[in-house]
Structure formats: C-alpha cells, structure tokens
Design an enzyme around this catalytic site. Sequence first.
Site: not given
Ligand code: VGL
Ligand code: ZN
Length: 211
Positions: A14, A54, A58, A87, A112, A157
């Site tokens: 991410d 997302h 979501h 986000h 994802k 994540c």
């Molecule tokens: C993440 C919060 C929400 C991450 C993703 O990539 O750690 N954290 N979505």
């Molecule tokens: Zn997220």
Amino acid sequence: MITVEPNDVLLIIDLQNDFCASGALEVPGGDAIVPVVNALATRFKHVILTQDWHPSRHISFATTHPGTHPYEEIDAPYGPQTLWPDHCLQHSHGASFHPGLDTPNAELILRKGFHPHIDSYSAFLENDHLTPTGLAGYLRERGLSRLFLCGLAYDFCVRFSAIDGKHLGFGTVVIEDATRAIDRSNSVTETNAELGAIGVPRIQSPEILTP
Ligand code: VGL
Ligand code: ZN
C-alpha cells in the site's frame, strides 16, 4: 547480513498517495521510505505490490456510518472494524502509487478492500480472516517461499499481512525501516509483540542493501 535467494519476494504494501504526505490517511513519514523501497526492489527477482482499492461508501469509511467519526470502532458482522477517513477510492489520485515509487520489475499488483461490506488489511485474507485474496495460491504456484515485507502502514496492513503470511507457511520477515506506522492506541507496541511471538523477525534495510 542477509542473502536474497531466487525464491524470495519483496512484498510492498500500500505505498499509495493517500498514505503519504497530504493524503487522506497520511502515515507520518510515509514518503521517506520510497527511496529505501526502490533500492530494495533492485535486489529482488520477485516484487509484488498491494493496492488498497475501495469502492465509495466502503464499510471502513466513517462517512458510511452516520454519527461516527474516523478512528472509532464499529461492530461489523465479521468483528470489530476501525473506521477511517475516506481513502484509496478506486481510480482516484489517492489510490495511485506514490509517484516516486520505481519498481519496474514488479510482477503483480494485488488489489484488496474492493468488496463494499468487508475490509482487507492483510494481503492474504480479508478482515473476516476467512476470505482469501488469492495471493497464497499465486506464491505457491510460482514456488515463492520467503516474503520480505515493507510499505504502509506497519501497524495495520503490514502487520496483518505478515501474520497471515507466517501462518500460511511462508518464511516472513519485516524490513522495519522500510515501513512507517499510523501508531494509534498502542498499535506499534502490539505489532512488535505479536510479530515477535510468532517468530517474524524485524530487520533493517542495510542488512540487505549493504554489499
Ligand atoms: C491501511 C487503514 C485502512 C493500511 C489501509 O494500508 O495499513 N490502513 N486501510
Ligand atoms: Zn483501506
């Protein structure tokens, strides 16, 4: 010192605009890992990226649940779910990879979090801890057996990807200085303890990068 083997994978979690400077869910210092991740990527034969992706409304967005605020927790059908600012909306600038990310040898982008009613922190299993993303099958079919994780966020994540990777039988290592944390309610201390308890080592990038 660590020797990177042909069956090792660099799994970059991410590394997207919304988790970097001025992003919707900015992870402090997120941008600083980009050059480290780029350097690491040159040392691996296999590089895989994940992309938080997302749909609007979501389940993980506070705006989807009137009366709630970001960082509160709700009881989702699959268990507790932290709420976040909107986000990584599909096709948005925020969902794009950091413009400085340079990983031409990346072989897979795994998206994802695209199911409206379930979040997915882990690259392997959605937040019900049951629904697979398919990554384990991809890795097994290609004979890739050891994972080096980096990216954002360390305490969400990266953490859940490392735990699931280890439980699924992959060698799993976190490159600590190539991650940054959101760090809410003790989440970094918890992550360190959990990873330690299951035998996921935290290493520093020079252990791989120093010739
Ligand atoms: C993440 C919060 C929400 C991450 C993703 O990539 O750690 N954290 N979505
Ligand atoms: Zn997220």
